[in-house]
Design a protein around this motif. Structure first.
Motif, PDB file in Angstrom:
ATOM      1  N   THR A 113       0.873  -1.048  -0.228  1.00  8.00           N
ATOM      2  CA  THR A 113      -0.001  -0.043   0.127  1.00  8.00           C
ATOM      3  C   THR A 113       0.766   1.217  -0.179  1.00  8.00           C
ATOM      4  O   THR A 113       0.622   2.433  -0.714  1.00  8.00           O
ATOM      5  CB  THR A 113      -0.740  -0.029   1.265  1.00  8.00           C
ATOM      6  OG1 THR A 113      -1.825  -1.041   1.073  1.00  8.00           O
ATOM      7  CG2 THR A 113      -1.648   1.211   1.331  1.00  8.00           C
ATOM      8  N   LEU A 114       1.910   1.411   0.823  1.00  9.58           N
ATOM      9  CA  LEU A 114       2.641   2.470   0.797  1.00  9.58           C
ATOM     10  C   LEU A 114       3.532   2.581  -0.098  1.00  9.58           C
ATOM     11  O   LEU A 114       4.238   3.816  -0.224  1.00  9.58           O
ATOM     12  CB  LEU A 114       3.309   2.564   2.411  1.00  9.58           C
ATOM     13  CG  LEU A 114       2.214   2.583   3.748  1.00  9.58           C
ATOM     14  CD1 LEU A 114       2.955   2.386   4.885  1.00  9.58           C
ATOM     15  CD2 LEU A 114       1.650   4.062   3.743  1.00  9.58           C
ATOM     16  N   GLY A 115       4.403   1.452  -0.424  1.00 11.91           N
ATOM     17  CA  GLY A 115       5.431   1.868  -1.538  1.00 11.91           C
ATOM     18  C   GLY A 115       5.018   2.806  -2.607  1.00 11.91           C
ATOM     19  O   GLY A 115       5.945   3.496  -2.882  1.00 11.91           O
ATOM     20  N   PRO A 116       3.898   2.558  -3.180  1.00  8.67           N
ATOM     21  CA  PRO A 116       3.593   3.512  -4.471  1.00  8.67           C
ATOM     22  C   PRO A 116       3.376   4.784  -4.001  1.00  8.67           C
ATOM     23  O   PRO A 116       3.853   6.009  -4.637  1.00  8.67           O
ATOM     24  CB  PRO A 116       2.306   2.912  -5.177  1.00  8.67           C
ATOM     25  CG  PRO A 116       2.257   1.254  -4.810  1.00  8.67           C
ATOM     26  CD  PRO A 116       2.867   1.219  -3.253  1.00  8.67           C
ATOM     27  N   GLU A 117       3.033   5.319  -2.993  1.00  6.22           N
ATOM     28  CA  GLU A 117       2.585   6.494  -2.454  1.00  6.22           C
ATOM     29  C   GLU A 117       4.127   7.214  -2.067  1.00  6.22           C
ATOM     30  O   GLU A 117       4.309   8.206  -2.350  1.00  6.22           O
ATOM     31  CB  GLU A 117       1.742   6.398  -1.139  1.00  6.22           C
ATOM     32  CG  GLU A 117       0.624   5.727  -1.626  1.00  6.22           C
ATOM     33  CD  GLU A 117      -0.063   6.268  -2.715  1.00  6.22           C
ATOM     34  OE1 GLU A 117      -0.362   7.316  -3.245  1.00  6.22           O
ATOM     35  OE2 GLU A 117      -0.371   5.264  -3.442  1.00  6.22           O
ATOM     36  N   LEU A 118       4.997   6.254  -1.346  1.00  3.78           N
ATOM     37  CA  LEU A 118       6.335   6.916  -0.946  1.00  3.78           C
ATOM     38  C   LEU A 118       7.108   7.212  -2.297  1.00  3.78           C
ATOM     39  O   LEU A 118       7.670   8.308  -2.425  1.00  3.78           O
ATOM     40  CB  LEU A 118       7.005   5.994  -0.226  1.00  3.78           C
ATOM     41  CG  LEU A 118       6.350   5.474   1.154  1.00  3.78           C
ATOM     42  CD1 LEU A 118       7.147   4.685   1.897  1.00  3.78           C
ATOM     43  CD2 LEU A 118       5.823   6.884   1.832  1.00  3.78           C
ATOM     44  N   LYS A 119       6.903   6.237  -3.332  1.00  2.00           N
ATOM     45  CA  LYS A 119       7.546   6.610  -4.767  1.00  2.00           C
ATOM     46  C   LYS A 119       7.085   7.776  -5.299  1.00  2.00           C
ATOM     47  O   LYS A 119       8.000   8.733  -5.867  1.00  2.00           O
ATOM     48  CB  LYS A 119       7.474   5.376  -5.562  1.00  2.00           C
ATOM     49  CG  LYS A 119       8.040   5.241  -7.113  1.00  2.00           C
ATOM     50  CD  LYS A 119       9.378   5.272  -6.611  1.00  2.00           C
ATOM     51  CE  LYS A 119      10.508   5.196  -8.103  1.00  2.00           C
ATOM     52  NZ  LYS A 119      11.703   5.330  -7.708  1.00  2.00           N
ATOM     53  N   LYS A 120       5.909   7.938  -5.076  1.00  4.86           N
ATOM     54  CA  LYS A 120       5.246   9.147  -5.726  1.00  4.86           C
ATOM     55  C   LYS A 120       5.833  10.614  -4.967  1.00  4.86           C
ATOM     56  O   LYS A 120       6.226  11.416  -5.692  1.00  4.86           O
ATOM     57  CB  LYS A 120       3.637   9.209  -5.520  1.00  4.86           C
ATOM     58  CG  LYS A 120       2.984  10.404  -6.080  1.00  4.86           C
ATOM     59  CD  LYS A 120       1.494  10.302  -5.596  1.00  4.86           C
ATOM     60  CE  LYS A 120       0.958   8.970  -6.091  1.00  4.86           C
ATOM     61  NZ  LYS A 120      -0.758   8.860  -5.572  1.00  4.86           N
ATOM     62  N   PHE A 121       6.121  10.553  -3.668  1.00  2.00           N
ATOM     63  CA  PHE A 121       6.840  11.475  -2.867  1.00  2.00           C
ATOM     64  C   PHE A 121       8.064  11.448  -3.254  1.00  2.00           C
ATOM     65  O   PHE A 121       8.456  12.950  -3.674  1.00  2.00           O
ATOM     66  CB  PHE A 121       6.645  11.329  -1.498  1.00  2.00           C
ATOM     67  CG  PHE A 121       7.218  11.994  -0.519  1.00  2.00           C
ATOM     68  CD1 PHE A 121       6.918  13.537  -0.210  1.00  2.00           C
ATOM     69  CD2 PHE A 121       8.601  11.891   0.121  1.00  2.00           C
ATOM     70  CE1 PHE A 121       7.562  14.179   0.723  1.00  2.00           C
ATOM     71  CE2 PHE A 121       9.389  12.699   0.725  1.00  2.00           C
ATOM     72  CZ  PHE A 121       8.787  13.811   1.020  1.00  2.00           C
ATOM     73  N   GLU A 122       8.795  10.673  -3.530  1.00  3.03           N
ATOM     74  CA  GLU A 122      10.084  10.864  -4.024  1.00  3.03           C
ATOM     75  C   GLU A 122      10.219  11.401  -5.460  1.00  3.03           C
ATOM     76  O   GLU A 122      11.081  12.291  -5.759  1.00  3.03           O
ATOM     77  CB  GLU A 122      10.906   9.411  -4.377  1.00  3.03           C
ATOM     78  CG  GLU A 122      12.185   9.335  -4.546  1.00  3.03           C
ATOM     79  CD  GLU A 122      12.751   8.092  -4.645  1.00  3.03           C
ATOM     80  OE1 GLU A 122      14.325   7.965  -5.038  1.00  3.03           O
ATOM     81  OE2 GLU A 122      12.377   6.959  -4.455  1.00  3.03           O
ATOM     82  N   GLU A 123       9.188  11.131  -6.217  1.00  2.00           N
ATOM     83  CA  GLU A 123       9.388  11.740  -7.582  1.00  2.00           C
ATOM     84  C   GLU A 123       8.770  13.190  -7.605  1.00  2.00           C
ATOM     85  O   GLU A 123       9.371  13.953  -8.371  1.00  2.00           O
ATOM     86  CB  GLU A 123       8.162  10.937  -8.429  1.00  2.00           C
ATOM     87  CG  GLU A 123       8.588   9.426  -8.936  1.00  2.00           C
ATOM     88  CD  GLU A 123       7.492   8.695  -9.491  1.00  2.00           C
ATOM     89  OE1 GLU A 123       6.079   9.262  -9.545  1.00  2.00           O
ATOM     90  OE2 GLU A 123       7.818   7.713  -9.974  1.00  2.00           O
ATOM     91  N   GLN A 124       8.137  13.579  -6.571  1.00  3.78           N
ATOM     92  CA  GLN A 124       7.764  14.993  -6.396  1.00  3.78           C
ATOM     93  C   GLN A 124       8.824  15.663  -5.709  1.00  3.78           C
ATOM     94  O   GLN A 124       9.071  16.909  -6.172  1.00  3.78           O
ATOM     95  CB  GLN A 124       6.444  15.217  -5.512  1.00  3.78           C
ATOM     96  CG  GLN A 124       5.215  14.550  -6.265  1.00  3.78           C
ATOM     97  CD  GLN A 124       4.055  14.516  -5.537  1.00  3.78           C
ATOM     98  OE1 GLN A 124       4.367  15.096  -4.426  1.00  3.78           O
ATOM     99  NE2 GLN A 124       2.919  13.924  -5.559  1.00  3.78           N
ATOM    100  N   THR A 125       9.779  15.296  -4.816  1.00  2.00           N
ATOM    101  CA  THR A 125      10.627  15.804  -4.062  1.00  2.00           C
ATOM    102  C   THR A 125      12.159  15.600  -4.142  1.00  2.00           C
ATOM    103  O   THR A 125      12.908  16.364  -3.845  1.00  2.00           O
ATOM    104  CB  THR A 125      10.140  15.733  -2.505  1.00  2.00           C
ATOM    105  OG1 THR A 125      10.366  14.422  -2.200  1.00  2.00           O
ATOM    106  CG2 THR A 125       8.785  16.236  -2.299  1.00  2.00           C
ATOM    107  N   GLY A 126      12.432  14.331  -4.695  1.00  2.00           N
ATOM    108  CA  GLY A 126      13.866  13.961  -4.662  1.00  2.00           C
ATOM    109  C   GLY A 126      14.110  13.557  -3.678  1.00  2.00           C
ATOM    110  O   GLY A 126      15.254  12.772  -3.402  1.00  2.00           O
TER     111      GLY A 126
END
Length: 439
Positions: free
Chosen positions: A58-71
């Motif tokens: 559940t959290l993996g894709p959301e954390l990846k999304k955050f990484e893409e947005q902020t680096g």
């Protein structure tokens, strides 16, 4: 290097009774932490789904999304509830913890007292969109009154009674129990042929406290007096704890094996038809993960004493439940941590995560999503607004959970082994727990 003094709450779970060294990298900013911006954060998430693997998915894709947005990359660790409080207390005492972590909202005041968590000042709230985005009652369970909160709300929850519709229909039972007398009467009809009426988690200290707290309120009792002094072993508290354990010991509607449960096994038993009912917080997503379909279960308020209704008089039927998101004060990436909290509490993420976990968003704008108008969540929302009470907002709250939760665990072990559970034995356990608080 900085030093963080562990409060008494930490002392019960770890042996670090003196000030412990806490290491934070970089120069300290005005709000605590560092002005540097490393490209990585560590995050301890609580186990919200049916198992740790499900939470990672559940959290993996959301954390990846955050990484893409902020680096900023987020290193995730999902911690089981049975381990989480001790892990956090050890981290607050030693200073060796994650940047961001989930905490049970009932622990907010205790962890706040350690001084290890970043205070949510007006400036920090502004960095995530403002305090007024959150439901005020959820903010009220994020720290002691009169102080800046120690965390921000992430998921809101309350307890409900879940029941298997098919099992009830086959037994000729038309509706779930609304009172404890009905629970025992119906439970005895259902406890046969290898099936048990009610599931429990006798070794789950937090769940033990939640059930004992509700029954204590229903008996007109408190676990602390107005001055914050423990009152665990009063006659009313003894009656409340005995009533809960007697569901196994005397009424025989909980399986003896449940005395050893502590990691959602009761939810799996319910999903597999081994038990007909379970008292739990926001359990729908776990039922689905174990093969149940929407409509297989019903949901009703937790029972209250005969002659009353939820919310009237002493008829509290849930604690104010929820998960908060906190930042360790000694993080070397305060800016990144605030960005992560802002992301996790954004309207869109609140909808995604609370939909997945079957919880209620504490962010007002996210609650307008039709996904949060299901029968299950309507009962939970009504409970939160009308008949739920917060656990004691005292610095020793986490110590209280450990001491009294362990007492209930030991009483369940007695019941499972066929040893008598009497008013005297219950009082002895609660007196011992109260003495542990004093020490």
């Amino acid at each position: 290097m900085r030093r963080t003094r562990a409060a008494a709450a930490a002392a019960v779970a770890v042996s670090l009774l003196s000030a412990a060294t806490a290491c934070g990298g970089g120069s300290t900013g005005a709000e605590g932490g560092s002005n540097t911006a490393p490209k990585e954060l560590t995050y301890w998430a609580s186990n919200q789904g049916p198992d740790i693997t499900a939470d990672q998915a559940t959290l993996g894709p959301e954390l990846k999304k955050f990484e893409e947005q902020t680096g900023i990359k987020v290193k995730l660790e999902v911690v089981p509830w049975s381990d989480l409080l001790n892990r956090i207390l050890a981290a607050t005492a030693s200073g060796q913890g994650p940047d961001v972590l989930n905490i049970g909202n009932t622990w907010s005041s205790s962890l706040q007292a350690t001084g290890a968590l970043l205070p949510w000042t007006a400036k920090n709230f502004d960095a995530i969109g403002g305090r007024d985005r959150f439901v005020e009652s959820a903010i009220g369970s994020a720290g002691a009154a009169g102080q800046d909160p120690a965390a921000v709300p992430l998921y809101s929850m309350s307890y409900a009674l879940y029941y298997n519709k098919k099992v009830f229909q086959e037994a000729g039972i038309e509706k779930p129990p609304a009172t404890w007398d009905e629970m025992v009467t119906i439970g005895r009809k259902l406890s046969k042929d290898g099936r048990w009426a009610l599931g429990a988690e006798g070794s789950n200290l937090s769940n033990n406290i939640h059930q004992a707290f509700v029954l204590s309120k229903q008996h007109g009792a408190e676990f602390f007096d107005a001055a914050g002094k423990p009152t665990f072993d009063t006659a009313a508290n003894v009656d409340a704890v005995k009533q809960y354990v007697d569901l196994m010991a005397k009424d025989k509607i909980i399986a003896p094996g449940n005395a050893e449960y502590d990691k959602n096994q009761s939810l799996q038993d319910f999903s597999n038809g081994k038990t007909a009912m379970v008292l739990w917080q926001n359990a729908a997503s776990t039922f689905k993960a174990h093969g149940m379909k929407e409509g297989d279960w019903g949901v009703a308020p937790v029972p209250v004493p005969a002659g009353g209704a939820p919310g009237s008089g002493k008829n509290t039927n849930s604690m104010v439940a929820g998960i908060n998101l906190a930042v360790f004060k000694n993080t070397d990436n305060t800016d990144g941590a605030l960005k992560f909290v802002k992301f996790m509490t954004s309207d869109e993420e609140q909808k995604i995560l609370n939909r997945t976990y079957g919880s209620i968003p504490p962010v007002k704008a996210a609650q307008t999503d039709p996904a949060f108008a299901t029968d299950d969540l309507t009962v939970l929302r009504n409970t939160l607004s009308t008949s739920a009470a917060p656990l004691p907002q005292v610095p020793e709250e986490s110590q209280f959970e450990t001491a009294v939760g362990t007492a209930v665990k030991e009483l369940f072990a007695d019941a499972a082994a066929g040893r008598p559970v009497t008013a005297e034995s219950v009082k002895a356990k609660l007196t011992k727990a109260q003495q542990q608080m004093s020490s």
